[in-house]
Design an enzyme around this catalytic site. Structure first.
Site: not given
Ligand code: ZN
Length: 297
Positions: A110, A255
């Site tokens: 992400d 991430h």
């Molecule tokens: Zn996010």
């Protein structure tokens, strides 16, 4: 033969007139019988040939029937790839995990693209021949289109993570729609493919968010567990948490953007190598969704 016969008289002077009449009668009756007979025979032959189940009973055609039976299993393997390539419509519910009977895991990244960390993540994925799913932020796609193209060209899925990463549940339906649509448009303009998966920032959902995603034909994707790599707990903690959460059909959240992701990058090869050695296969979210409908063995 004479041309001076009485008009109407049969041209056969060897037989008496009465015999000629009998012969005429027999000839006419025979002709009628032959005509009727041929019509009946033709009709019978026609009806006999028309229904297919009659011809299939004849010995000569049993081979054809056997051939048909031997071909029945053949379409099955050709049908299966069609089911996986023709994607189903978006799911009507948020996806937390895939098929718990299949040893496959979806890695998801992400908050990218990041010009520093995403290329490193992509290199590791390439090295281990692993495909993943990138939930990209719209304004970063506009800033770093080449990295997004690389994500796509390497066989990964590029997905929608909103335009500016707000808490969507605080926004109006119209503002949510704007966040999703603008990101759809920039991804489509960048890679030529319209994204079909959406992940709300922070995993924040309500009925309005889900309805807007459905209206735009998105499947909303969450995750079942997160190693909280964004909180920088250290490489070993990211590895151990991720390995602990890994299971059949797991959607793992990591991430590649939104801050310093050096720990995630360092943890990634260990995570991939260990889970591969445990028999897991890494798949995209698209593959995970396609495999939801795979029947049990
Ligand atoms: Zn996010």
């Amino acid at each position: 033969m004479s041309t001076s016969n009485v008009p109407g008289e049969i041209v056969n002077d060897r037989l008496p007139r009465t015999i000629n009449k009998r012969v005429m009668l027999i000839v006419v009756l025979s002709a009628i019988l032959i005509l009727l007979g041929s019509i009946t025979l033709t009709s019978f032959t026609y009806w006999k040939k028309t229904p297919p189940y009659i011809t299939s009973k004849t010995p000569g055609t049993t081979h054809t029937i056997r051939t048909v039976h031997t071909h029945i299993p053949t379409p099955k393997p050709t049908v299966m790839p069609t089911q996986t390539t023709v994607h189903a419509p978006p799911l009507s519910y948020p996806l937390f995990n895939g098929n718990t009977h299949i040893p496959e895991i979806a890695l998801t990244f992400d908050d990218g693209p990041s010009p520093f960390y995403t290329p490193q993540v992509l290199a590791i994925l390439q090295q281990y021949r692993v495909k993943a799913t990138f939930f990209d932020v719209g304004y970063l796609v506009a800033d770093y289109p080449n990295i997004v193209r690389q994500e796509h060209n390497n066989g990964n899925i590029v997905a929608n993570h909103s335009w500016s990463h707000p808490v969507l549940t605080y926004l109006s339906a119209q503002a949510i729609q704007s966040q999703l649509t603008s990101t759809t448009n920039i991804i489509q303009a960048t890679i030529g493919v319209r994204p079909t998966f959406f992940r709300p920032p922070y995993g924040a959902i309500n009925n309005t968010v889900l309805a807007q995603a459905r209206n735009l034909r998105y499947t909303t994707v969450l995750w079942d567990e997160s190693a909280a790599d964004w909180n920088l707990p250290g490489v070993n903690v990211i590895v151990s948490r991720t390995l602990y959460y890994a299971r059949n059909g797991a959607i793992l959240l990591l991430h590649d953007g939104g801050g310093n992701r050096a720990q995630t990058v360092a943890a990634l090869p260990i995570i991939i190598a260990t889970l591969k050695s445990r028999g897991f296969k890494f798949v995209t979210i698209q593959q995970l969704v396609d495999d939801l409908v795979v029947p049990l063995p």
